[in-house]
Design a protein around this motif. Structure first.
Motif, PDB file in Angstrom:
ATOM      1  N   ASN A   1       0.335   5.005   6.610  1.00  0.00           N
ATOM      2  CA  ASN A   1       0.577   3.819   7.448  1.00  0.00           C
ATOM      3  C   ASN A   1       0.187   2.524   6.741  1.00  0.00           C
ATOM      4  N   ARG A   2       0.054   2.564   5.424  1.00  0.00           N
ATOM      5  CA  ARG A   2      -0.411   1.387   4.700  1.00  0.00           C
ATOM      6  C   ARG A   2       0.709   0.630   3.997  1.00  0.00           C
ATOM      7  N   ALA A   3       1.659   1.362   3.392  1.00  0.00           N
ATOM      8  CA  ALA A   3       2.725   0.675   2.653  1.00  0.00           C
ATOM      9  C   ALA A   3       3.584  -0.132   3.618  1.00  0.00           C
ATOM     10  N   ASN A   4       3.888  -1.344   3.239  1.00  0.00           N
ATOM     11  CA  ASN A   4       4.710  -2.201   4.091  1.00  0.00           C
ATOM     12  C   ASN A   4       5.490  -3.177   3.228  1.00  0.00           C
ATOM     13  N   ILE A   5       6.557  -3.695   3.794  1.00  0.00           N
ATOM     14  CA  ILE A   5       7.350  -4.752   3.166  1.00  0.00           C
ATOM     15  C   ILE A   5       7.182  -6.005   4.016  1.00  0.00           C
ATOM     16  N   GLY A   6       6.313  -6.896   3.565  1.00  0.00           N
ATOM     17  CA  GLY A   6       5.995  -8.067   4.374  1.00  0.00           C
ATOM     18  C   GLY A   6       5.311  -7.640   5.652  1.00  0.00           C
TER      19      GLY A   6
ATOM     20  N   ILE B   1       6.859   4.321   6.882  1.00  0.00           N
ATOM     21  CA  ILE B   1       8.083   4.946   6.382  1.00  0.00           C
ATOM     22  C   ILE B   1       8.452   4.429   4.996  1.00  0.00           C
ATOM     23  N   THR B   2       7.889   3.279   4.622  1.00  0.00           N
ATOM     24  CA  THR B   2       8.167   2.751   3.283  1.00  0.00           C
ATOM     25  C   THR B   2       7.294   3.404   2.210  1.00  0.00           C
ATOM     26  N   HIS B   3       6.511   4.403   2.584  1.00  0.00           N
ATOM     27  CA  HIS B   3       5.670   5.075   1.597  1.00  0.00           C
ATOM     28  C   HIS B   3       6.491   5.777   0.524  1.00  0.00           C
TER      29      HIS B   3
END
Length: 367
Positions: free
Chosen positions: A50-55, A62-64
């Motif tokens: 739950n850490r990777a993010n886009i902005g 889900i962006t992991h």
């Protein structure tokens, strides 16, 4: 055959290849890497990715898998000094290529009526089957190519010049060879019932719900499912990796080459799920009444898209089921795994084939 028809066939084949690989297999396999971590976190009552993010967009982590791809690309590409350089570099390709090639025989939807995309035409002048290659020996092609995946694990273990990697490669080869036999016998039962090895023809015989292969070969399905999970080298059959003891055949790999082993495992899950749907659950069919209703109600292009979406849902359910098994069962010991394959599943598969053949022979003699 005219030049125009050859060009049309080549272009449609190229489009289907690109769609199957870039539009279905690779995206779904990538999403499964995220789903597995998310699912395991839910089952173990802990935080998942739950850490990777886009902005500001985090989207439950889900962006992991995008972050994983970037990490694999930029991570150090380490090659042991005493490794066999060529085979060390070739092994990840051997592990990842077979499921991509096998996908060519899988029918993933009804024929696309190229000349009447927006019409509800009963007769199609230019049908484009949604199957890359229609081979009369399609299932034999599946076994011939999928069995090559064992070379990826074996070569990785041997070429790494590492005893633990070598042990993992030997475990992988012995395991995959033992369960290939059971898988082949399970499919032989389907061949006896369906009378063909061509996946498209097998799907065509399952238009009615009660003609699905699961009703005609229930034991064959259970055998194939077990062998398919063993083929992917995942829990409870993850002996080649053996993380608490030997780490596995990929212990010396890093960066993009490790990522190819990692992604190849999920590609095998997707392809094995698609094969199970093709053989035992009607492919893109959902029952004659629903297929007929949708065909008569929708234009051709909409009908094809809807049936492809329903086929994708079936494949996704089996992918999720295989992920669920990994976090539900303990590992087998190496001796237990071999005993299960050779002394349990193989005799049962032989009984299934002989019993199926006797039933077919009796039904033909009774006519």
């Amino acid at each position: 055959m005219s030049y125009g028809s050859v060009a049309f066939t080549a272009v449609t084949a190229l489009i289907k290849i690109l769609f199957m690989i870039l539009g279905f297999l690779m995206p779904l396999a990538s999403i499964l890497t995220w789903l597995e971590r998310r699912q395991s976190a839910m089952m173990q009552d802990r935080l998942g990715p739950n850490r990777a993010n886009i902005g500001p967009v985090r989207a439950w982590g889900i962006t992991h898998f995008l972050a994983d791809a970037v990490k694999f690309l930029f991570k150090e590409d380490y090659v042991p000094s005493k490794a066999h350089k060529f085979l060390f570099m070739w092994a990840p390709i051997m592990a990842m290529s077979p499921p991509l090639i096998v996908a060519a025989i899988i029918p993933f939807g009804p024929s696309l009526c190229w000349g009447a995309l927006f019409d509800k035409a009963a007769v199609c002048s230019q049908p484009v089957p949604l199957q890359i290659a229609r081979l009369d020996v399609g299932l034999l092609f599946y076994f011939a190519i999928s069995s090559l995946a064992v070379y990826g694990a074996t070569l990785a273990g041997w070429a790494s010049h590492n005893k633990w990697a070598m042990m993992g490669g030997l475990r992988a080869s012995s395991q995959m060879m033992s369960y290939e036999v059971t898988m082949g016998m399970a499919v032989l039962g389907v061949f006896l019932v369906m009378g063909t090895l061509e996946p498209g023809a097998i799907v065509a015989q399952q238009t009615d719900f009660f003609n699905f292969g699961i009703f005609r070969q229930p034991l064959g399905f259970l055998l194939f499912l077990t062998a398919a999970i063993a083929e992917t080298k995942r829990t409870p059959f993850d002996i080649p990796e053996g993380e608490p003891e030997i780490i596995g055949y990929f212990v010396e790999y890093s960066g993009l080459r490790f990522g190819m082993f990692f992604l190849g495992e999920f590609l095998e899950i997707v392809v094995s799920s698609a094969i199970m749907v093709t053989l035992f659950f009607g492919g893109w069919h959902w029952g004659a009444w629903l297929d007929t209703f949708l065909f008569n109600s929708l234009p051709n292009i909409a009908f094809v898209l809807v049936m492809f979406a329903l086929w994708t849902a079936k494949v996704f359910i089996f992918c999720g089921f295989q992920l669920l098994i990994r976090w539900s069962l303990p590992r087998f010991r190496s001796d237990q795994l071999m005993r299960l394959g050779w002394q349990r599943l193989l005799p049962i598969s032989i009984v299934n084939v002989v019993g199926t053949a006797l039933v077919i022979l009796w039904s033909q003699s009774a006519k």
